[in-house]
Design a protein around this motif. Structure first.
Motif, PDB file in Angstrom:
ATOM      1  N   ALA A 194     -33.612   7.368  42.630  1.00  0.00           N
ATOM      2  CA  ALA A 194     -33.035   8.485  43.404  1.00  0.00           C
ATOM      3  C   ALA A 194     -34.158   9.324  44.011  1.00  0.00           C
ATOM      4  O   ALA A 194     -34.822  10.106  43.325  1.00  0.00           O
ATOM      5  N   SER A 195     -34.373   9.166  45.317  1.00  0.00           N
ATOM      6  CA  SER A 195     -35.404   9.951  46.001  1.00  0.00           C
ATOM      7  C   SER A 195     -34.800  11.184  46.682  1.00  0.00           C
ATOM      8  O   SER A 195     -35.518  12.102  47.071  1.00  0.00           O
ATOM      9  N   ARG A 196     -33.479  11.173  46.830  1.00  0.00           N
ATOM     10  CA  ARG A 196     -32.757  12.297  47.448  1.00  0.00           C
ATOM     11  C   ARG A 196     -31.660  12.744  46.490  1.00  0.00           C
ATOM     12  O   ARG A 196     -30.770  11.953  46.140  1.00  0.00           O
ATOM     13  N   VAL A 197     -31.725  13.986  46.047  1.00  0.00           N
ATOM     14  CA  VAL A 197     -30.770  14.506  45.063  1.00  0.00           C
ATOM     15  C   VAL A 197     -30.007  15.684  45.667  1.00  0.00           C
ATOM     16  O   VAL A 197     -30.617  16.624  46.193  1.00  0.00           O
ATOM     17  N   ALA A 198     -28.693  15.612  45.582  1.00  0.00           N
ATOM     18  CA  ALA A 198     -27.861  16.726  46.049  1.00  0.00           C
ATOM     19  C   ALA A 198     -27.873  17.842  45.005  1.00  0.00           C
ATOM     20  O   ALA A 198     -27.856  17.576  43.799  1.00  0.00           O
ATOM     21  N   PHE A 199     -27.914  19.065  45.484  1.00  0.00           N
ATOM     22  CA  PHE A 199     -27.875  20.241  44.600  1.00  0.00           C
ATOM     23  C   PHE A 199     -26.685  21.085  45.041  1.00  0.00           C
ATOM     24  O   PHE A 199     -26.709  21.686  46.118  1.00  0.00           O
ATOM     25  N   LEU A 200     -25.633  21.086  44.215  1.00  0.00           N
ATOM     26  CA  LEU A 200     -24.411  21.807  44.572  1.00  0.00           C
ATOM     27  C   LEU A 200     -24.447  23.201  43.967  1.00  0.00           C
ATOM     28  O   LEU A 200     -24.554  23.353  42.744  1.00  0.00           O
ATOM     29  N   THR A 201     -24.363  24.211  44.810  1.00  0.00           N
ATOM     30  CA  THR A 201     -24.463  25.580  44.332  1.00  0.00           C
ATOM     31  C   THR A 201     -23.252  26.400  44.765  1.00  0.00           C
ATOM     32  O   THR A 201     -22.611  26.101  45.780  1.00  0.00           O
ATOM     33  N   ASN A 202     -22.942  27.416  43.985  1.00  0.00           N
ATOM     34  CA  ASN A 202     -21.856  28.335  44.311  1.00  0.00           C
ATOM     35  C   ASN A 202     -22.467  29.674  44.716  1.00  0.00           C
ATOM     36  O   ASN A 202     -22.976  30.407  43.858  1.00  0.00           O
ATOM     37  N   PRO A 203     -22.453  30.023  46.013  1.00  0.00           N
ATOM     38  CA  PRO A 203     -23.065  31.280  46.467  1.00  0.00           C
ATOM     39  C   PRO A 203     -22.442  32.514  45.830  1.00  0.00           C
ATOM     40  O   PRO A 203     -23.063  33.590  45.838  1.00  0.00           O
TER      41      PRO A 203
END
Length: 337
Positions: free
Chosen positions: A173-182
């Protein structure tokens, strides 16, 4: 004869006096001082009637019981929950202040922020807040200095370790999604930590946002479109509550996912690394106990977790077609087969 009658009368009188003493009614209840009943306010995200958080608040109530506090006997509990609507928090906090509760127990986040804005005098106990110093709720962990104390979850500090573990479990995995709640008060701090960790690991970070549950599916669709190889979710009450939906979306999107609480892996997510949240809620009861006995929150150091659990769901790994390296498996505290 006359002497015997006098003796009998004395004996009968003594027996009557003894009977009256034995069977006399107890003193009137109002002649004794009433037992003090403390009023505890709870300000939380979702009510304990919802299965997703029931075990957390039960842990808190159990902690109170272990310390001798029983609802309906020596404590009364006022419960207020935002139920997914953060805009309700200011009024809910104000209600507890108007009720003049002895202490406010603020669960997860953002309730502690709303409680702090509502009162500077009523003691506030956090159950599992992310970064009370960084977000200005307290002066320091050792000496909070105001009316807020309790437990910190270390969600910000853990982000780097979570990303490292995820990368080790999914080396390609060279690209990782980061899901955030503003809407999370600690979101900016979590993102900053993730960016720092991503640079050191040579990972490209894809940042996406979800403020509401109906935005989760769109976020995962964007991850797929942009070819993310895995996804990391920082600690957040919205993500915790909808962990089963998130785990299902991750599996459907063929994305290995890492979240903080073990409940995520139990719900079907690939990995979880973080503190035991029910234990933090149980520990919050000790703060309530100390405050009700006269301690000031300003003098009660904020606790941080000292033990963190790594949970790996091999059933999910198999469904993803992923082989988790043995070097990662041997570090797991619990493996779900």
């Amino acid at each position: 004869m006359r002497g015997e009658r006098a003796v009998r009368r004395a004996i009968i009188a003594s027996l009557l006096a003894l009977a009256l003493a034995l069977f006399a009614p107890p003193p009137a209840a109002d002649s004794q001082p009433p037992a003090k009943v403390f009023r505890i306010g709870i300000l939380g995200t979702y009510p304990p009637t919802t299965p997703e958080v029931a075990h957390l608040w039960e842990a808190f109530i159990q902690g109170l019981r272990e310390l001798g506090y029983v609802e309906g006997q020596n404590i009364a509990i006022e419960r207020r929950f935002m139920e997914g609507k953060a805009e309700r928090l200011p009024e809910l906090a104000a209600e507890l202040v108007r009720l003049n509760v002895s202490v406010i127990v603020a669960g997860s986040q953002p309730p502690p922020v709303a409680a702090k804005r509502a009162t500077a005098t009523i003691p506030i106990v956090m159950t599992n807040f992310s970064d009370p110093v960084g977000l200005g709720l307290v002066t320091s962990l050792a000496r909070p200095g105001g009316n807020v104390t309790g437990l910190s979850l270390l969600t910000v500090e853990l982000v780097g370790k979570q990303l490292q573990l995820l990368k080790q479990a999914v080396p390609k995995a060279s690209r990782v999604a980061f899901l955030t709640n503003p809407g999370n008060p600690g979101a900016a701090l979590q993102l900053r930590e993730a960016e720092t960790a991503a640079r050191s690991l040579g990972v490209q970070l894809q940042v996406l946002e979800a403020r509401r549950p109906d935005e989760l599916a769109g976020a995962f669709a964007a991850m797929t479109r942009e070819s993310a190889g895995a996804v990391l979710l920082p600690g957040d009450s919205l993500f915790f509550f909808y962990r089963k939906q998130i785990a299902d979306l991750a599996l459907k999107s063929r994305l290995p996912a890492m979240f903080a609480p073990r409940e995520f892996a139990e719900a079907g997510g690939l990995m979880a690394y973080g503190a035991n949240i029910p234990d933090l809620y149980r520990r919050a009861a000790t703060y309530v106990d100390k405050i009700l006995k006269g301690a000031k929150p300003a003098d009660l150091p904020i606790e941080q977790p000292t033990k963190f659990e790594l949970i790996i769901n091999l059933k999910t790994a198999k469904a993803l077609g992923l082989t988790v390296p043995q070097s990662v498996l041997i570090r797991a505290d619990h493996v779900i087969q």
